[in-house]
Design a protein around this motif. Sequence first.
Motif, mmCIF file in Angstrom:
data_model
loop_
_atom_site.group_PDB
_atom_site.id
_atom_site.type_symbol
_atom_site.label_atom_id
_atom_site.label_comp_id
_atom_site.label_asym_id
_atom_site.label_seq_id
_atom_site.Cartn_x
_atom_site.Cartn_y
_atom_site.Cartn_z
ATOM 1 N N ARG A 173 -1.530 11.043 11.574
ATOM 2 C CA ARG A 173 -2.379 10.050 12.099
ATOM 3 C C ARG A 173 -3.404 9.379 10.136
ATOM 4 O O ARG A 173 -4.061 8.883 10.640
ATOM 5 C CB ARG A 173 -3.903 10.790 12.760
ATOM 6 N N ARG A 281 0.066 0.662 7.652
ATOM 7 C CA ARG A 281 0.273 0.308 9.221
ATOM 8 C C ARG A 281 1.713 1.007 9.652
ATOM 9 O O ARG A 281 1.539 1.572 11.081
ATOM 10 C CB ARG A 281 1.303 -0.896 8.764
ATOM 11 N N ALA A 284 -1.354 3.442 11.300
ATOM 12 C CA ALA A 284 -1.119 1.956 12.294
ATOM 13 C C ALA A 284 -0.323 2.774 13.699
ATOM 14 O O ALA A 284 -1.141 2.556 14.520
ATOM 15 C CB ALA A 284 -1.797 1.391 12.437
ATOM 16 N N CYS A 285 0.773 2.482 13.169
ATOM 17 C CA CYS A 285 1.892 2.021 14.437
ATOM 18 C C CYS A 285 1.327 3.079 16.145
ATOM 19 O O CYS A 285 2.005 3.112 16.812
ATOM 20 C CB CYS A 285 2.685 1.864 14.219
ATOM 21 N N TRP A 287 -1.107 5.250 15.878
ATOM 22 C CA TRP A 287 -2.741 5.666 16.033
ATOM 23 C C TRP A 287 -3.473 5.116 17.053
ATOM 24 O O TRP A 287 -3.463 3.679 17.404
ATOM 25 C CB TRP A 287 -3.253 5.633 15.104
ATOM 26 N N ALA A 290 -5.281 2.377 16.967
ATOM 27 C CA ALA A 290 -5.076 1.111 16.021
ATOM 28 C C ALA A 290 -5.963 0.223 16.265
ATOM 29 O O ALA A 290 -6.137 -0.527 17.419
ATOM 30 C CB ALA A 290 -3.789 0.756 15.926
#
Length: 596
Positions: A173, A281, A284-285, A287, A290
């Motif tokens: 994360r 990024r 975030a992909c 998380w 996101a």
Amino acid sequence: MGNSRPGATAAPDGIAVATTHTRRARLSVCGKTANSGDRLEHWITRAREYADEIVLLVDEVSADDTLDVALANADRVVAFEHSTNNEAALDFGLRQATGDWVLWLDDDEFLAKGFGQALPALLGNSRVTHYYLPYRWLLRDGDGRYGWVKTFPWYPNPRLRLIRNVTSLYWHRGRPHSPYEVLGDGDVLEGDDVTIYHLDFLLRDRVARERKVAAYRQRVGPSCEEYYLWEDYASTLAVEPVDISEIVRPPSPEARRRAAERSSRGSLRPPERVSAEALRRSVACHWPNADIYHATYGEHTTPPQVLANRGYTVEITLANLASLPWRNSGTGPGRVVLGYHWVHPDHGVLVRDGDTTLLPVVVPPGGKVTVAAGLWTPYDPGPYTLQWDLRAEGVNWFSERGVPPLEVSVTVSEHDRLMARHRPAASVPPRAKAAVHRRGDNARRAVRSISALVRLARHQADLAGTNVVPVKLWRILDTRDGTGTKGAVTGPISAGAVITLQVAGYGLVPDHAVGVVANLAVPDATYNGFVTVFPTDGSSGSSAVGTYFTDDGRPTANQVVAPLGTGPFEGQISLRLSDNHPGTAQLLVDVSAYLA
């Protein structure tokens, strides 16, 4: 595990038999480093004792020759832009590995001498996806003796570091001191030969570690200062002696030979570079929360007129306007699916959680996808608004994050009910079991329409001299995930068990409510039985069967009007599963109105 090549050999009697040659699993070692040029070559060469590939992420803030040393000795080097949150590099780093397994190792960590011998058995275990390794913090006391701390929180302190390299199974994360998260089964290892030794206390003096803690305090996440400022607890620490020469020993001759071969394959070359935004990024992909909530709905084939209580297939084109892809794999939070809501003009949302349709592919930023979505219509005829809505499972509907749903006016025809009158009486469900079916995730659950609900409630309210106040559907119990009000529980409920829920004074039901109108559903059960609902005025009370259920996998539901408890049990209702047979059941309760 691994690839295999069939072969043949001759048995004693001349019959050819097949043999299998299994490829050894490859291990990649990944790490993140900065200002470590004086020790990095030694670290890399030691890792070559057991690694097939070395991948290093070098912080561009490094002021020494760290980058040059990495380029000369590692198999792959990526220079990343320095930021206040360098943990974002961890997720990206693992995804650069090409081995069957990947081991994350920081530049101040060394593995025990026997790790190479233990590794084949670990990597050959097809049952697990990850391992936790023992972790030992080394220190040197005032008398110059070396040891590792055998006191909590330094011990026991296993670390998730060895992971099967299937990129859809793991993610990080990007938060300070947060661990990797991996799907599947794992093992917690024990033993001296698989231990990671951490040299932070030996490489950094107290002043440097205090600066490190001060930097952590400025960031989101724990500072973990008790780990780094061990001197504050020195009088209470248990320390096991250790032979430091074994831990920082010179690399083996074989490892030096492999390192020499690697460094002779080419000269220094420009490194790959990655920006802090690209690292963000990558995190975030994977998380769940996101920022994926940017979308438009395109062409669709929603019919303007449909039959009641029927299924339809609708094609809808969706466009991803976010800067991140929409995940369609796995079952964890954050997977993007398409659903819908049925909205009644007089009573609001009739069906909030419509059928779930999986996206056929991962949708990249700027990408489009056409989805063949399932749709089930309401039981009651009339004009409705159908809202197609994307959802990040376990997080939010897109409409709750500012993306307007695709709204379509749909007229539900009565033809289906007229045809039902000509069916054999035994096959026609009674009015009390009128259902709107949902097949989300291959399950069907019955829900009574809100219009019939309110009519029933008003009838009973007239008898009781109370008023019915409709509210937006409020789920007070879902034993499948623990959703609900005070008293809600998680997991299948055993036969004979009683659940007590506090309703008045919570959610959408005020303190002065004397009863509730609710949808009671049993989506799954392992025995044939029934649920009773009653006011919680002690261990018993006037009760009535809320719904019957069976063990054949068919969800059942019914509408109930339940008085609330008084006295010490004011505002509470209880649900009891029958104990006529052993078994369990899952329960859902949605309040749609209260009596005042």
